[in-house]
Scaffold this active site. Structure first.
Site, PDB file in Angstrom:
ATOM      1  N   GLU A 173     -32.315  59.856  52.875  1.00 19.88           N
ATOM      2  CA  GLU A 173     -31.305  58.971  53.451  1.00 19.88           C
ATOM      3  C   GLU A 173     -30.686  58.152  52.318  1.00 19.88           C
ATOM      4  O   GLU A 173     -31.401  57.545  51.510  1.00 19.88           O
ATOM      5  CB  GLU A 173     -31.950  58.045  54.497  1.00 19.88           C
ATOM      6  CG  GLU A 173     -30.923  57.150  55.170  1.00 19.88           C
ATOM      7  CD  GLU A 173     -31.384  56.610  56.526  1.00 19.88           C
ATOM      8  OE1 GLU A 173     -32.367  57.112  57.091  1.00 19.88           O
ATOM      9  OE2 GLU A 173     -30.716  55.671  57.020  1.00 19.88           O
ATOM     10  N   LYS A 293     -40.177  48.788  58.783  1.00 20.62           N
ATOM     11  CA  LYS A 293     -38.867  48.385  59.299  1.00 20.62           C
ATOM     12  C   LYS A 293     -39.035  48.326  60.806  1.00 20.62           C
ATOM     13  O   LYS A 293     -39.258  49.348  61.454  1.00 20.62           O
ATOM     14  CB  LYS A 293     -37.819  49.427  58.906  1.00 20.62           C
ATOM     15  CG  LYS A 293     -36.452  49.230  59.553  1.00 20.62           C
ATOM     16  CD  LYS A 293     -35.440  50.248  59.008  1.00 20.62           C
ATOM     17  CE  LYS A 293     -34.077  50.116  59.676  1.00 20.62           C
ATOM     18  NZ  LYS A 293     -33.085  51.064  59.121  1.00 20.62           N
ATOM     19  N   GLU A 297     -31.950  48.301  63.588  1.00 20.54           N
ATOM     20  CA  GLU A 297     -31.165  49.532  63.700  1.00 20.54           C
ATOM     21  C   GLU A 297     -31.870  50.572  64.567  1.00 20.54           C
ATOM     22  O   GLU A 297     -31.947  51.752  64.224  1.00 20.54           O
ATOM     23  CB  GLU A 297     -30.868  50.100  62.308  1.00 20.54           C
ATOM     24  CG  GLU A 297     -30.050  49.124  61.466  1.00 20.54           C
ATOM     25  CD  GLU A 297     -29.555  49.692  60.139  1.00 20.54           C
ATOM     26  OE1 GLU A 297     -30.253  50.539  59.561  1.00 20.54           O
ATOM     27  OE2 GLU A 297     -28.475  49.272  59.694  1.00 20.54           O
ATOM     28  N   ARG A 329     -40.062  44.203  56.574  1.00 21.11           N
ATOM     29  CA  ARG A 329     -38.676  44.001  56.126  1.00 21.11           C
ATOM     30  C   ARG A 329     -37.953  42.954  56.970  1.00 21.11           C
ATOM     31  O   ARG A 329     -38.120  42.893  58.200  1.00 21.11           O
ATOM     32  CB  ARG A 329     -37.908  45.320  56.161  1.00 21.11           C
ATOM     33  CG  ARG A 329     -38.457  46.296  55.133  1.00 21.11           C
ATOM     34  CD  ARG A 329     -37.754  47.612  55.180  1.00 21.11           C
ATOM     35  NE  ARG A 329     -36.515  47.662  54.428  1.00 21.11           N
ATOM     36  CZ  ARG A 329     -35.372  48.102  54.886  1.00 21.11           C
ATOM     37  NH1 ARG A 329     -35.247  48.494  56.142  1.00 21.11           N
ATOM     38  NH2 ARG A 329     -34.314  48.157  54.112  1.00 21.11           N
ATOM     39  N   LYS A 365     -33.518  41.680  51.470  1.00 20.46           N
ATOM     40  CA  LYS A 365     -32.458  42.265  50.639  1.00 20.46           C
ATOM     41  C   LYS A 365     -31.792  41.184  49.795  1.00 20.46           C
ATOM     42  O   LYS A 365     -31.801  40.015  50.161  1.00 20.46           O
ATOM     43  CB  LYS A 365     -31.424  42.976  51.509  1.00 20.46           C
ATOM     44  CG  LYS A 365     -31.944  44.287  52.105  1.00 20.46           C
ATOM     45  CD  LYS A 365     -30.860  45.110  52.808  1.00 20.46           C
ATOM     46  CE  LYS A 365     -31.463  46.395  53.378  1.00 20.46           C
ATOM     47  NZ  LYS A 365     -30.473  47.255  54.075  1.00 20.46           N
ATOM     48  N   ASP A 370     -25.814  43.725  53.453  1.00 19.06           N
ATOM     49  CA  ASP A 370     -26.400  45.033  53.176  1.00 19.06           C
ATOM     50  C   ASP A 370     -25.914  45.620  51.853  1.00 19.06           C
ATOM     51  O   ASP A 370     -25.087  46.526  51.869  1.00 19.06           O
ATOM     52  CB  ASP A 370     -26.052  45.996  54.331  1.00 19.06           C
ATOM     53  CG  ASP A 370     -26.848  47.280  54.263  1.00 19.06           C
ATOM     54  OD1 ASP A 370     -27.802  47.333  53.484  1.00 19.06           O
ATOM     55  OD2 ASP A 370     -26.512  48.216  55.004  1.00 19.06           O
ATOM     56  N   GLU A 392     -35.578  42.923  47.713  1.00 18.29           N
ATOM     57  CA  GLU A 392     -35.237  44.343  47.871  1.00 18.29           C
ATOM     58  C   GLU A 392     -33.844  44.572  47.324  1.00 18.29           C
ATOM     59  O   GLU A 392     -32.877  43.956  47.779  1.00 18.29           O
ATOM     60  CB  GLU A 392     -35.307  44.748  49.352  1.00 18.29           C
ATOM     61  CG  GLU A 392     -34.996  46.225  49.572  1.00 18.29           C
ATOM     62  CD  GLU A 392     -35.159  46.686  51.030  1.00 18.29           C
ATOM     63  OE1 GLU A 392     -35.857  46.013  51.809  1.00 18.29           O
ATOM     64  OE2 GLU A 392     -34.561  47.722  51.369  1.00 18.29           O
ATOM     65  N   GLU A 398     -25.415  53.250  47.573  1.00 21.22           N
ATOM     66  CA  GLU A 398     -24.847  53.593  48.876  1.00 21.22           C
ATOM     67  C   GLU A 398     -23.417  53.093  49.035  1.00 21.22           C
ATOM     68  O   GLU A 398     -22.556  53.805  49.544  1.00 21.22           O
ATOM     69  CB  GLU A 398     -25.739  52.991  49.979  1.00 21.22           C
ATOM     70  CG  GLU A 398     -25.199  53.173  51.383  1.00 21.22           C
ATOM     71  CD  GLU A 398     -26.107  52.583  52.450  1.00 21.22           C
ATOM     72  OE1 GLU A 398     -27.230  52.142  52.126  1.00 21.22           O
ATOM     73  OE2 GLU A 398     -25.691  52.569  53.627  1.00 21.22           O
ATOM     74  N   HIS A 516     -18.088  45.232  53.003  1.00 21.77           N
ATOM     75  CA  HIS A 516     -18.284  46.253  54.036  1.00 21.77           C
ATOM     76  C   HIS A 516     -16.977  46.878  54.513  1.00 21.77           C
ATOM     77  O   HIS A 516     -16.783  47.120  55.706  1.00 21.77           O
ATOM     78  CB  HIS A 516     -19.025  45.649  55.236  1.00 21.77           C
ATOM     79  CG  HIS A 516     -20.138  46.533  55.726  1.00 21.77           C
ATOM     80  ND1 HIS A 516     -19.936  47.839  56.104  1.00 21.77           N
ATOM     81  CD2 HIS A 516     -21.472  46.312  55.885  1.00 21.77           C
ATOM     82  CE1 HIS A 516     -21.100  48.371  56.483  1.00 21.77           C
ATOM     83  NE2 HIS A 516     -22.046  47.470  56.337  1.00 21.77           N
TER      84      HIS A 516
HETATM   85  O1  GCW Z   1     -28.136  50.106  54.078  1.00 22.10           O
HETATM   86  C1  GCW Z   1     -28.427  50.464  55.389  1.00 22.10           C
HETATM   87  C2  GCW Z   1     -28.329  51.937  55.407  1.00 22.10           C
HETATM   88  C3  GCW Z   1     -29.337  52.630  56.277  1.00 22.10           C
HETATM   89  C4  GCW Z   1     -30.705  52.045  55.974  1.00 22.10           C
HETATM   90  C5  GCW Z   1     -30.679  50.565  56.304  1.00 22.10           C
HETATM   91  C6  GCW Z   1     -31.980  49.852  55.976  1.00 22.10           C
HETATM   92  C7  GCW Z   1     -32.810  53.150  55.897  1.00 22.10           C
HETATM   93  O2  GCW Z   1     -27.027  52.312  55.754  1.00 22.10           O
HETATM   94  O3  GCW Z   1     -29.277  54.004  55.969  1.00 22.10           O
HETATM   95  O4  GCW Z   1     -31.729  52.709  56.650  1.00 22.10           O
HETATM   96  O5  GCW Z   1     -29.692  49.915  55.581  1.00 22.10           O
HETATM   97  O6  GCW Z   1     -32.039  49.224  54.927  1.00 22.10           O
HETATM   98  O7  GCW Z   1     -32.907  49.928  56.744  1.00 22.10           O
END
Ligand code: GCW
Length: 695
Positions: A173, A293, A297, A329, A365, A370, A392, A398, A516
């Protein structure tokens, strides 16, 4: 050469240990496989100095797999740096001594001292000697004088990890460098050499842990069938000081345990987790622990049973006990929660401060959304004084051009690590009792990381976890010297190019604090117009809030008030658009297109100016790179030149598509000297990339 019997015995013991240890693969062509561990032959003065020192004897005070790895690295490294195949051992009385004891008690601290006729590498434990050996080779690889080595180092934080978002079927991923390096299908019978070479690379930069599977976790990793597979990897990594961790799926007790619930307070659920943890520890005594996690999501978690994150984390932490950690997380945002997405993690976790067990670490993070090209640091840093927080970062790019765009991330991470939280220190200080985890960019591509320059980000992440005080320039310089050429003329150009690459990507993708704007799904190209997805925060339009009246997300007291989540001293620095650092402007403020920025230009003109600046910066990188051809082997030179061509085109795509869309919203003409977009907005909207990797 005359050696005493004791020394001969020690060397024989060392060679015996060496034979039992898996060793890195032999030299290959310049396809990037060797990473920064090329040990290219020294020339001129540097070679003369190494020749003058070249050690005849390598001694070690004890016999261990880790010291065997260190000794092998030194022998192979010195011979390679020496480049003189006819005379692999020197004619001098010098020695290199590895003076370390076996044992896990210590943290990998080491000293490397040049004495008369000796370089002594010492550490409280054997990993210290391994790190010392790599540090010595790093110095020598840069052409530094062996007679002047004097290092004393200790890690800034205990956990220095990579998180692999790798699925059991080999797909990664957000991975842009081929399939996973883990071949679970062939394990445990077959262990790929790459997993040894990977551990060696990690150890060379001080990394000491790896989570081997995706946080969107398959329960497979908790089955009996996977234990021998995991054990084979953990055994192979042990000499390199890499502990193995797995991501676990919170609902696994139901999915593979046959229980009716995964409620963390249910005794049967707890007993199930205990059996799983015990089985893992029976096979892997130094197993690192679980990464989770949860309720994020769509992943399962304790909230499915009306339990808190702390109750969920503690249930797992108790079955691990003092054997390891649970890394939980903080990346959460929910479909029901209508508050600003940037605020949700803070709102959920701050009330739980002090409720997590001692072996729980909360992984946060770098920023509150993100891994965007630029975000302010996450407000949770400093806001949970009774909880260990871990940083993190995302090494895989990405949202920053993935495999092809050249973006050096050390300045990015340092921006967050160096930020003063106003609550007891900088982010680096807040995380020091825990550590840093980087989402890995490794894959089975020959160059490991999707591009040669992406290797620099793996390298930099490890170096910063070891010492966040290192400058981005120093890390870039030592990486480039080891990876490409130690010629100062090369380094003096390539290092500034790498440093500038971060601001460049911010400028051509999301200037002035925008975030974003990547199209949903692949997160590669621009999609600022996307506004029709079910969850508001999955739409780029949610983040830019562009309208006829202006652009930007109001996070002041008049808007979401996310600013209030920061310490007052910190919030104050971003509260006033007139005085703040405009790099964060539209993250915190919604402003009229006519708003006057510090440059004197209107916001609209400044935005266009920054897109143009980003495009120009990529053109400058392209030019710099072409001037560096004499210093780089043809293969890696051409690969990088190709990718820079892609980046130059795509920087224009980002600029043009974004400008075309903003113009459709604000109806404004472009500033006088700016080029119109190459295509219509409809054209940019029509582009689609179903085959884009990593989704
Ligand atoms: O950055 C986003 C990503 C997902 C990822 C998520 C996360 C693993 O688009 O792909 O999933 O964060 O950090 O959990």
């Amino acid at each position: 050469m005359i050696m005493g019997r004791g020394l001969v015995n020690r060397l024989l013991a060392l060679l015996a240990a060496l034979a039992a240890v898996p060793l890195p693969s032999a030299a290959r062509a310049e396809d990037g496989y060797k990473l920064w561990l090329r040990y290219a032959p020294l020339e001129g003065q540097a070679k003369a100095k190494l020749d003058a020192f070249k050690p005849r004897v390598l001694t070690t005070s004890t016999n261990s797999a880790t010291l065997a790895v260190a000794a092998h690295e030194l022998i192979a490294g010195l011979n390679s740096l020496d480049g003189d195949k006819r005379d692999p051992v020197g004619s001098n009385p010098s020695t290199i001594t590895l003076d370390c004891r076996p044992g896990n008690g210590s943290d990998g601290s080491f000293e490397v001292k040049s004495l008369r006729h000796e370089i002594r590498i010492s550490g409280a434990d054997e990993i210290g000697c391994l790190y010392g050996a790599f540090a010595l080779l790093r110095e020598l690889s840069q052409g530094h004088d062996p007679a002047k080595i004097n290092l004393a180092e200790h890690p800034a934080m205990p956990l220095r990890m990579l998180d692999h978002w790798d699925n059991p079927d080999g797909r990664v991923e957000r991975g842009y460098s081929g399939r996973s390096i883990f071949d679970w299908w062939k394990l445990p019978e077959h262990l790929d050499q790459r997993l040894i070479d990977y551990a060696r690379a990690d150890a060379s930069i001080g990394l000491n842990g790896a989570v081997v599977n995706n946080v969107n976790a398959s329960p497979l990793f908790l089955t009996d069938r996977y234990i021998p597979k995991l054990k084979r990897v953990a055994d192979a990594w042990r000499p390199f000081g890499i502990r193995l961790y797995i991501s676990v799926r919170f609902s696994a007790p139901k999915e593979i345990g046959g229980l009716p619930t995964a409620d963390p307070l249910d005794p049967a659920v707890q007993a199930w987790w205990k059996v799983r943890a015990d089985a893992l520890y029976a096979a892997i005594p130094d197993f690192g622990g679980f990464l989770v996690k949860a309720n994020s999501e769509g992943e399962p978690g304790p909230q499915d049973y009306h339990r808190t994150h702390a109750e969920g984390a503690n249930a797992l932490a108790r079955v691990i006990g003092n054997r390891g950690v649970v890394i939980w997380r903080a990346f959460v945002y929910s479909a029901e929660d209508k508050t600003d997405r940037a605020m949700q993690a803070y709102n959920e976790f701050v009330p739980l401060d002090g409720m997590f067990d001692a072996n729980v670490i909360l992984q946060v993070k770098n920023g509150p959304i993100d891994f965007q090209p630029r975000e302010p640091f996450h407000p949770l840093f400093g806001a949970m004084p009774h909880t260990r927080l871990m940083f993190e970062g995302q090494i895989t790019k990405e949202y920053l051009g993935q495999a092809t765009h050249l973006v050096y991330l050390a300045p990015y991470w340092k921006e967050a690590l160096g930020a003063d939280t106003g609550r007891g220190g900088t982010v680096a200080q807040i995380i020091a009792p825990a550590g840093m985890a980087g989402v890995a960019n490794t894959g089975s591509d020959r160059d490991w990381s999707g591009s040669h320059f992406n290797q620099a980000n793996w390298y930099a992440f490890g170096r910063l976890a070891w010492n966040p005080g290192l400058s981005s320039e120093q890390i870039a310089r030592e990486w480039a010297a080891q990876t490409f050429s130690r010629d100062p003329q090369f380094l003096d150009k390539v290092v500034p190019m790498m440093i500038a690459s971060r601001q460049a990507v911010v400028d051509y993708m999301t200037p002035l604090g925008l975030a974003h704007q990547m199209a949903t799904g692949h997160h590669y190209g621009p999609g600022p117009w996307i506004c029709d997805l079910q969850r508001p925060e999955w739409n780029p339009c949610y983040y830019a809030k562009a309208g006829k009246d202006g652009i930007g997300f109001d996070r002041t007291a008049g808007g979401s008030n996310a600013l209030a989540q920061y310490a007052p001293s910190v919030g104050a620095q971003w509260a006033n658009p007139k005085t703040m650092d405009e790099d964060y402007l539209l993250w915190f403020h919604h402003l009229a297109w006519s708003y006057r920025t510090k440059s004197g230009r209107s916001l609209w003109d400044e935005l266009v100016h920054r897109y143009d600046r980003g495009v120009a910066a990529v053109d400058a990188m392209t030019q710099t790179w072409s001037s560096l051809q004499p210093y780089v082997d043809p293969e890696r030179f051409a690969d990088t030149a190709d990718y820079l061509r892609i980046q130059a085109e795509e920087a224009r795509w980002w600029r043009d598509a974004s400008i075309a869309y903003w113009q459709s919203v604000n109806g404004l003409a472009l500033p006088g000297d700016a080029h119109p977009p190459a295509h219509s907005l409809e054209y940019y909207k029509s582009l689609s990339f179903p085959e884009a990797p990593g989704q």
